[in-house]
Each structure stands twice: as C-alpha cells, then as structure tokens.
Design an enzyme around this catalytic site. Structure first.
Site, PDB file in Angstrom:
ATOM      1  N   TYR A 183     -22.660 118.894 -31.892  1.00 45.04           N
ATOM      2  CA  TYR A 183     -21.717 117.989 -32.584  1.00 45.04           C
ATOM      3  C   TYR A 183     -20.931 118.432 -33.770  1.00 45.04           C
ATOM      4  O   TYR A 183     -19.842 118.499 -33.957  1.00 45.04           O
ATOM      5  CB  TYR A 183     -22.422 116.740 -32.760  1.00 45.04           C
ATOM      6  CG  TYR A 183     -21.412 115.659 -33.283  1.00 45.04           C
ATOM      7  CD1 TYR A 183     -20.779 114.617 -32.439  1.00 45.04           C
ATOM      8  CD2 TYR A 183     -21.096 115.658 -34.452  1.00 45.04           C
ATOM      9  CE1 TYR A 183     -19.971 113.693 -32.903  1.00 45.04           C
ATOM     10  CE2 TYR A 183     -20.104 114.576 -35.180  1.00 45.04           C
ATOM     11  CZ  TYR A 183     -19.484 113.816 -34.253  1.00 45.04           C
ATOM     12  OH  TYR A 183     -18.873 112.667 -34.497  1.00 45.04           O
ATOM     13  N   PHE A 238      10.276 116.911 -27.627  1.00 44.65           N
ATOM     14  CA  PHE A 238       9.313 116.848 -26.434  1.00 44.65           C
ATOM     15  C   PHE A 238       8.960 115.465 -26.404  1.00 44.65           C
ATOM     16  O   PHE A 238       8.938 114.751 -27.449  1.00 44.65           O
ATOM     17  CB  PHE A 238       8.239 117.700 -26.576  1.00 44.65           C
ATOM     18  CG  PHE A 238       7.216 117.686 -25.242  1.00 44.65           C
ATOM     19  CD1 PHE A 238       7.838 118.126 -24.114  1.00 44.65           C
ATOM     20  CD2 PHE A 238       6.199 117.077 -25.395  1.00 44.65           C
ATOM     21  CE1 PHE A 238       7.137 118.013 -22.802  1.00 44.65           C
ATOM     22  CE2 PHE A 238       5.528 116.783 -23.929  1.00 44.65           C
ATOM     23  CZ  PHE A 238       5.843 117.311 -22.829  1.00 44.65           C
ATOM     24  N   THR A 239       8.885 114.817 -25.186  1.00 46.84           N
ATOM     25  CA  THR A 239       8.572 113.489 -24.918  1.00 46.84           C
ATOM     26  C   THR A 239       7.403 112.864 -25.807  1.00 46.84           C
ATOM     27  O   THR A 239       7.781 111.822 -26.805  1.00 46.84           O
ATOM     28  CB  THR A 239       8.180 113.023 -23.714  1.00 46.84           C
ATOM     29  OG1 THR A 239       6.949 114.035 -23.194  1.00 46.84           O
ATOM     30  CG2 THR A 239       9.319 113.414 -22.523  1.00 46.84           C
ATOM     31  N   ASP A 299       5.824 124.106 -32.982  1.00 48.38           N
ATOM     32  CA  ASP A 299       4.900 123.756 -31.648  1.00 48.38           C
ATOM     33  C   ASP A 299       5.052 124.980 -30.756  1.00 48.38           C
ATOM     34  O   ASP A 299       5.588 125.426 -30.310  1.00 48.38           O
ATOM     35  CB  ASP A 299       5.791 122.495 -31.015  1.00 48.38           C
ATOM     36  CG  ASP A 299       4.888 122.137 -29.786  1.00 48.38           C
ATOM     37  OD1 ASP A 299       4.231 122.671 -29.203  1.00 48.38           O
ATOM     38  OD2 ASP A 299       5.346 121.083 -28.999  1.00 48.38           O
ATOM     39  N   LYS A 330      -1.972 124.726 -22.690  1.00 46.94           N
ATOM     40  CA  LYS A 330      -0.775 125.473 -22.158  1.00 46.94           C
ATOM     41  C   LYS A 330      -1.040 127.007 -22.828  1.00 46.94           C
ATOM     42  O   LYS A 330      -1.479 127.929 -21.904  1.00 46.94           O
ATOM     43  CB  LYS A 330       0.476 124.907 -22.543  1.00 46.94           C
ATOM     44  CG  LYS A 330       1.086 123.948 -21.825  1.00 46.94           C
ATOM     45  CD  LYS A 330       2.401 123.130 -22.437  1.00 46.94           C
ATOM     46  CE  LYS A 330       2.887 122.167 -21.689  1.00 46.94           C
ATOM     47  NZ  LYS A 330       3.637 122.082 -20.525  1.00 46.94           N
ATOM     48  N   ARG A 342      12.510 115.560 -15.224  1.00 49.91           N
ATOM     49  CA  ARG A 342      12.687 115.862 -16.869  1.00 49.91           C
ATOM     50  C   ARG A 342      14.113 115.390 -17.046  1.00 49.91           C
ATOM     51  O   ARG A 342      15.108 116.303 -17.103  1.00 49.91           O
ATOM     52  CB  ARG A 342      12.572 117.087 -17.186  1.00 49.91           C
ATOM     53  CG  ARG A 342      11.177 117.810 -17.051  1.00 49.91           C
ATOM     54  CD  ARG A 342      10.148 117.442 -18.162  1.00 49.91           C
ATOM     55  NE  ARG A 342       9.610 116.137 -18.431  1.00 49.91           N
ATOM     56  CZ  ARG A 342       8.480 115.633 -18.855  1.00 49.91           C
ATOM     57  NH1 ARG A 342       8.006 116.786 -19.419  1.00 49.91           N
ATOM     58  NH2 ARG A 342       8.362 114.594 -19.093  1.00 49.91           N
ATOM     59  N   PHE A 349       7.802 107.095 -17.549  1.00 50.84           N
ATOM     60  CA  PHE A 349       7.899 107.901 -16.392  1.00 50.84           C
ATOM     61  C   PHE A 349       6.322 107.923 -15.881  1.00 50.84           C
ATOM     62  O   PHE A 349       6.117 108.584 -14.700  1.00 50.84           O
ATOM     63  CB  PHE A 349       8.358 109.270 -16.847  1.00 50.84           C
ATOM     64  CG  PHE A 349       7.603 109.995 -17.939  1.00 50.84           C
ATOM     65  CD1 PHE A 349       8.161 109.711 -19.307  1.00 50.84           C
ATOM     66  CD2 PHE A 349       6.757 111.192 -17.783  1.00 50.84           C
ATOM     67  CE1 PHE A 349       7.558 110.495 -20.294  1.00 50.84           C
ATOM     68  CE2 PHE A 349       6.379 111.643 -18.977  1.00 50.84           C
ATOM     69  CZ  PHE A 349       6.681 111.421 -20.008  1.00 50.84           C
TER      70      PHE A 349
HETATM   71  N1  F0G Z   1       4.404 120.085 -27.016  1.00 49.79           N
HETATM   72  C1  F0G Z   1       5.288 120.526 -25.803  1.00 49.79           C
HETATM   73  C2  F0G Z   1       6.242 121.485 -26.050  1.00 49.79           C
HETATM   74  C3  F0G Z   1       4.646 120.198 -24.477  1.00 49.79           C
HETATM   75  O1  F0G Z   1       5.038 120.693 -23.674  1.00 49.79           O
HETATM   76  C4  F0G Z   1       3.353 119.278 -24.409  1.00 49.79           C
HETATM   77  C5  F0G Z   1       2.937 119.158 -23.200  1.00 49.79           C
HETATM   78  C6  F0G Z   1       2.813 118.763 -25.722  1.00 49.79           C
HETATM   79  C7  F0G Z   1       3.474 119.209 -26.808  1.00 49.79           C
HETATM   80  C8  F0G Z   1       1.749 117.746 -25.581  1.00 49.79           C
HETATM   81  O2  F0G Z   1       0.491 118.427 -25.355  1.00 49.79           O
HETATM   82  O3  F0G Z   1       0.148 117.455 -23.079  1.00 49.79           O
HETATM   83  O4  F0G Z   1      -1.661 118.664 -24.308  1.00 49.79           O
HETATM   84  O5  F0G Z   1      -1.004 116.474 -25.154  1.00 49.79           O
HETATM   85  N2  F0G Z   1       3.545 119.234 -22.187  1.00 49.79           N
HETATM   86  C9  F0G Z   1       3.039 118.725 -20.759  1.00 49.79           C
HETATM   87  C10 F0G Z   1       3.989 119.150 -19.763  1.00 49.79           C
HETATM   88  C11 F0G Z   1       2.439 117.402 -20.717  1.00 49.79           C
HETATM   89  O6  F0G Z   1       3.566 119.155 -18.585  1.00 49.79           O
HETATM   90  O7  F0G Z   1       5.127 119.936 -19.977  1.00 49.79           O
HETATM   91  P1  F0G Z   1      -0.542 117.757 -24.407  1.00 49.79           P
END
Ligand code: F0G
Length: 481
Positions: free
Chosen positions: A80, A132-133, A222, A265, A388, A454
């Site tokens: 932990y 980013f979303t 990022d 990623k 997208r 989405f």
């Molecule tokens: N920033 C970027 C540039 C991303 O592409 C993502 C996630 C995140 C932040 C958030 O990271 O999913 O680990 O919480 N992209 C995924 C995609 C969801 O399918 O493009 P996460």
C-alpha cells in the site's frame, strides 16, 4: 533507426517485433452486426468487445505488452505504501524528464482532476493548442474557460503542415497581454489528439516556454501522446536531427514545469501521473492525490501496472519500438487517400482519421456525421472507430449544439497490436463504404447525458439507412462475412 529495404522495392511498414501471445478474433455476419449495433443504440462504446473484429476505438490501455513488461509485472513489489516498484518508476521519470517528483494517478483524467482542482478558479482562462474532452470538462467544472490557439491551417483536414499541433505564438502573447492575471497555466498537448494526433515542434515548445516564463506562469505538458510526438520530432524536425529520442525527451522536460500523462498511452500500460520539479505546488498536489487517487506511492494503480510503465517508458526511447504506430497509420492514410477517401493529412500519430465532413457531406452537424460514419464502418467490417466531432462536444449552456470544428472518425492503431493484413482489411472495407456513401444518413439522440454524452448516450438512425447498408453488403460480398 536503420531502415530495412525490400529487394522488390515494395514500400510497406515492417513490424520490428514478433507476436508471442494471441487472442482469437470473431467477425460476425453483417446481419448480426446490424443487430448488435441496434442493441448498442448506434453508440459504439456500448458494443461488447466480443462482437468487434478490429477494435480501432482507441490506443488507450489496449497496447500490446512486451515480454520485458510482463516479466516486470510478475516481479512487482506489492505494498500500500512504499512499493519499490513506485520508486523505480519515480527514478525513471526523473532520468527521462529531469523532474524531481512523480505523483501517480489512476489514469490521465485523474491528473487533470487534481490539477484543475488546485489551479483553476472561476473566471480563469487556460490557453492551449487544442482541448481534449476530459481536460476541458475538468477545467470547465472548476469555472475556467479553455482558449484554443491553433492557427486556422491546423484545423484544415487536408494539409502539408508538418507540425499542426503548434501553438500560434502571436495569439499566445496576445492572450497574455490582455489577460495574464487570469491564466493559471498554459497547456500544450503532445500528439494533439482531437485534430488527428498531430505533433508540435521543438521550436514551438521553446517559444511557448519562453512566453510562459516571462509571465512566471507554469507550462503544463499533456504528454499522453508524447511517444508519437517524439517520433515526428526525430523524423521531421530540423532542430532534432542531431538528438536521440532520449535527448529530445530531456529537452522537452527542461522546457516544461509540469508534465502529466495517461500511461494507458505513454508507456504501453495503464495508469498515469504528474511529474514536476521541487516547489510549493508539490505538497498541495500530493494532498489531492492522496485524497482522490490513493496513497502517493500507488495513486490508484496496481503495482503491476506501475512496473509495466517503468519498462514501457524505457521502450519509448527506442525508435524501433515507437515507429510501428506512425508507420502503419501513414500506410493506411496514404492507401485510403489513393482511393479518394477523405482522410486527415499529413498522417499523424494515434490513428488514421477519416474526414466525415467530406465523406458524408449530406449529413448536417446536428445529426452527427462522424458518429453515423462510425456506425457504418462497424456494419461494413466489424471495425470499431471513435467519433471525434460534434457528438464528443457537450452542449452550450443555453442548450444549443456546439458544432465541432472538425468531424473526424478515428481508426486508432493500438501500438504493436495489428498486423498489416488487418490494416489492409480495414482499408478495403472503408473503401467499399466510400463507394456506397450515399446510403449513410444521420443519427439522433434518444437519451442524452449532459456531460461527456458520447460515452453512454443512446441514439437512433434518422431512417432505415443501416438496413440499406446491410442489403448492399450482401449484394456486393455474397455470403462473405
Ligand atoms: N489527454 C489526452 C491527450 C488523451 O488522449 C487522453 C485520453 C487523456 C488526456 C485522458 O487520459 O483516458 O487515461 O483518463 N485519451 C483516450 C483516447 C481516452 O481514446 O483518446 P485517460
């Protein structure tokens, strides 16, 4: 990276790894694909994985592990608090980026949540190359506003611009001159996701960093898609020609104040974290990590994933390991382009992006052209891409649609996962759909969530166009799957 040439002169990407663990894939007959699509309410997120042949939804958390990652996972130190695997990851992050601290989080949006909670207050603006979303949702949740600073050419689907992710430095200076007291940080996204996985150049990062430092404002990177950005820097950026990937990474680290990433990623694993130098923010962020994510030596991750990230980050320094994605994407983009299919150019990282505005120009943006195209591609080949476009935007406060500047269908290329014949299959079925594009019509919501709609929203086709695609498929493909 040394090139390998074919005697025939054939120019195709060659895998620099071998497959030693496989999963069987299942391609359902087209009638069953229609049934599954209907059950999923035309939202491909709601499909079951077993009903998908090629999952090109994302590269997130679905990249193939290497033998060395798997070995490290078996050997991870489970605790932990104080796991040795965590300290090894912290040391790797320090070695690569030169950052003193690493605060782990369960995934990228966990980092975005704590950073926004700490840094963004009502009335703030956060300049960035592109949103980013999840990033935007967290900034807006904290009362901030996102200001995007890409020049208009970067938002054109067809282009020769090599570094479409570059911030417009003139626009950045302008925002600072007018509003510097409202800017908590500037965010630069590597391999800019929503415009087609497009990189920024080293020079642009340097200039962005200079502006931020002149206003004593942190530059937040990022780095979720840094792997692709590093590849393009090495291949295309005149300022990086004499540097190794490892050296470029170090320079990138030196120019930023905070680096966060989704390790789903970057690092071919799962998890995420925030790297930063010594300073007053460290203690405050650590408190938020402990409160939201978990103790600061695991941050919501399993120690196995922590061990896999450490190895994955090291593998990211190897061009032979990181080139497969961009090379396969380039192949797919160029082959589709040859067949007249509208795609985002130049090819970026992350995936091949189809331009739905030109693929299905008959569908108005309020009937979600990219989402309709995604549903059609699933019908054509059991291939799951990701919308997208406007569907990925939340509505404006007055309830009106916020039309996206690009309507893209992303066919992601999870790293080290697909073979070239699978990519050929995707090209073939998308080409068939292009020849039959007049059949595709729009979608409308039957259930619409307010935030990140989405993911779990439910839709239906505006007519019986999906049945018509199935009928045409049978005419053209006979009894083929
Ligand atoms: N920033 C970027 C540039 C991303 O592409 C993502 C996630 C995140 C932040 C958030 O990271 O999913 O680990 O919480 N992209 C995924 C995609 C969801 O399918 O493009 P996460």
């Amino acid at each position: 990276m040394k090139e390998i040439r074919f005697f025939s002169g054939k120019d195709i990407p060659l895998e620099r790894h071998r497959v030693y663990l496989v999963r069987k894939l299942n391609l359902l007959p087209v009638e069953e694909r229609l049934q599954k699509l209907q059950e999923a309410k035309s939202n491909l997120y709601l499909l079951h994985n077993k009903d998908i042949f090629l999952d090109m939804l994302t590269d997130s958390g679905v990249n193939a592990l290497s033998d060395n990652q798997l070995a490290a996972m078996m050997n991870a130190d489970d605790a932990y608090a104080g796991s040795e695997s965590f300290y090894q990851l912290e040391a790797k992050v320090k070695e690569l980026f030169g950052m003193d601290h690493f605060l782990p989080a369960h995934q990228g949006r966990g980092c975005e949540k704590v950073l926004s909670d700490l840094l963004v207050k009502p009335g703030d603006i956060v300049p960035m190359n592109y949103h980013f979303t999840t990033t935007k949702s967290h900034i807006v949740r904290c009362g901030g506003e996102v200001v995007e600073l890409l020049p208009p050419e970067s938002l054109e689907c067809e282009s020769n611009l090599k570094f479409k992710g570059n911030i417009d430095i003139g626009m950045l200076k302008d925002v600072f001159e007018k509003n510097h007291e409202r800017i908590p940080f500037v965010r630069l996204e590597a391999g800019t996701n929503l415009i087609g996985g497009q990189p920024f150049s080293l020079d642009n990062l340097k200039k962005t960093s200079e502006v931020c430092r002149s206003y004593d404002t942190p530059l937040v990177l990022d780095a979720s898609l840094l792997q692709d950005n590093l590849y393009f820097m090495k291949i295309e950026d005149p300022d990086c020609q004499d540097l190794t990937i490892r050296e470029i990474t170090k320079v990138v680290g030196d120019l930023c104040d905070i680096i966060y990433f989704s390790a789903r990623k970057l690092g071919f694993a799962r998890g995420g974290g925030i790297a930063m130098r010594e300073g007053p923010l460290v203690v405050k962020l650590k408190e938020l990590i402990v409160l939201n994510e978990g103790f600061h030596t695991y941050g919501g991750m399993s120690v196995k994933d922590i061990a896999a990230i450490t190895v994955g980050l090291e593998e990211t320094m190897d061009m032979e390991m990181i080139s497969q994605g961009p090379l396969f994407i380039k192949y797919m983009v160029e082959e589709l382009d040859k067949r007249g299919v509208p795609v985002v150019t130049p090819p970026g990282g992350l995936g091949c992006h189809l331009d739905a505005m030109r693929f299905v120009p008959n569908i108005p943006q309020n009937q979600y052209p990219a989402a309709a195209l995604a549903a059609a591609v699933y019908l054509a080949g059991g291939i799951r891409g990701m919308e997208r476009g406007t569907l990925s935007e939340d509505r404006n406060l007055d309830g009106s649609e916020r039309f996206a500047s690009m309507e893209l269908l992303r066919c992601a290329m999870p790293r080290r996962v697909f073979t070239l014949s699978q990519v050929e299959f995707a090209i073939d079925r998308i080409h068939w759909l292009w020849e039959n594009r007049e059949l595709i019509e729009g979608l409308e919501f039957t259930l619409e969530p307010k935030i990140l709609r989405f993911f779990v929203g439910e839709l239906k086709p505006v007519s019986d166009w999906q049945e018509k695609i199935v009928k045409r498929f049978r005419q053209d493909f006979g009894d083929s799957l």
